[in-house]
Write an enzyme that holds these catalytic residues in place. Structure first.
Site, PDB file in Angstrom:
ATOM      1  N   ARG A   7       0.857  -1.183   0.000  1.00  0.00           N
ATOM      2  CA  ARG A   7       0.000   0.000   0.000  1.00  0.00           C
ATOM      3  C   ARG A   7       0.896   1.237   0.000  1.00  0.00           C
ATOM      4  NH1 ARG A   7      -4.710   2.108   4.256  1.00  0.00           N
ATOM      5  NH2 ARG A   7      -5.286   3.908   2.974  1.00  0.00           N
ATOM      6  N   HIS A   8       0.541   2.207  -0.819  1.00  0.00           N
ATOM      7  CA  HIS A   8       1.296   3.460  -0.879  1.00  0.00           C
ATOM      8  C   HIS A   8       1.430   4.086   0.513  1.00  0.00           C
ATOM      9  CE1 HIS A   8      -2.389   5.761  -0.198  1.00  0.00           C
ATOM     10  NE2 HIS A   8      -2.971   4.925  -1.058  1.00  0.00           N
ATOM     11  N   ARG A  57      -0.221   8.978  -6.021  1.00  0.00           N
ATOM     12  CA  ARG A  57       0.335   8.570  -4.730  1.00  0.00           C
ATOM     13  C   ARG A  57       1.107   7.254  -4.822  1.00  0.00           C
ATOM     14  NH1 ARG A  57      -5.349   8.383  -4.660  1.00  0.00           N
ATOM     15  NH2 ARG A  57      -6.378   6.521  -3.819  1.00  0.00           N
ATOM     16  N   GLU A  78      -7.396   2.633  -7.286  1.00  0.00           N
ATOM     17  CA  GLU A  78      -8.282   2.448  -6.130  1.00  0.00           C
ATOM     18  C   GLU A  78      -9.736   2.368  -6.586  1.00  0.00           C
ATOM     19  OE1 GLU A  78      -9.160   1.221  -3.467  1.00  0.00           O
ATOM     20  OE2 GLU A  78      -8.047   2.381  -1.980  1.00  0.00           O
ATOM     21  N   HIS A 143      -3.275   0.214  -3.602  1.00  0.00           N
ATOM     22  CA  HIS A 143      -4.117   0.925  -2.650  1.00  0.00           C
ATOM     23  C   HIS A 143      -4.769  -0.058  -1.676  1.00  0.00           C
ATOM     24  CE1 HIS A 143      -3.844   4.350  -5.467  1.00  0.00           C
ATOM     25  NE2 HIS A 143      -3.910   3.395  -6.392  1.00  0.00           N
TER      26      HIS A 143
END
Length: 201
Positions: A7-8, A57, A78, A143
């Site tokens: 996940r970022h 992101r 996402e 995401h």
């Protein structure tokens, strides 16, 4: 073969518990540090290939972990949150607690949003494509919702049963050779001290 789902790092909207969906905000200072620290896991895991969502992101995160030149795929974006994009988790729970929890469970779609089934199928198609596209372990920088979708697809864990992963952490799925229908879970929320239950997608 392993699929490493990162996940970022935390964004400014994550820090405000604000739903981002397919909108974007930059990584916060904390998020930048999370990504840099996760770089040590990436170097230890030595993935053969790297791919990311095409949202800003995730692209910022892959650059921080040393893979800024990796390909991106819009299928790994996402979950589209429709009219709830930009709203905060406390605001939504105060106004529509039942609908918020139904959305988290994948049984409610905000106006203009993406139904869970369509999102799940989109993510499955993207991940299966990249798993089959080469040899060796694959790192996908994505995401929180994408990771929940992957767990639903490959482990049959519906979103209602999954605690959200913390930004800047990894989840590892292991597959038998050339078998991308089901996986085993090797690790979840790796790199976090405790799950952050307050963080919005």
């Amino acid at each position: 073969m392993r699929l490493i789902l990162m996940r970022h790092g935390e964004t400014t909207w994550n820090a405000e518990a604000r739903l981002q969906g397919q909108d974007n905000s930059d990584l916060s200072e904390r998020g930048v540090e999370q990504a840099r620290r996760f770089g040590a896991f990436v170097r230890a895991l030595k993935p053969a290939r790297v791919v990311s969502s095409d949202l800003g992101r995730t692209r910022q995160t892959v650059a921080l972990i040393g893979h800024g030149d990796c390909p991106s795929d819009a299928r790994l974006r996402e979950w589209h949150m429709g009219s709830w994009t930009g709203r905060t988790k406390p605001e939504l729970i105060a106004a529509h607690a039942d609908l918020y929890h139904a959305w988290r469970a994948g049984t409610y779609t905000p106006e203009g949003g993406e139904p869970w089934g369509a999102f799940r199928d989109r993510v499955a198609g993207g991940l299966r494509h990249w798993l089959a596209a080469g040899e060796g372990d694959l790192l996908a920088v994505v995401h929180g919702g994408v990771i929940r979708a992957a767990l639903d697809v490959f482990l049959q864990l519906p979103p209602a049963r999954v605690i959200p992963v913390t930004p800047g952490t990894g989840t590892i799925l292991s597959f038998a050779p050339d078998q991308f229908a089901q996986a085993q879970l090797e690790g979840y929320n790796i790199g976090a001290v405790v799950p952050d239950l307050s963080v919005a997608d």
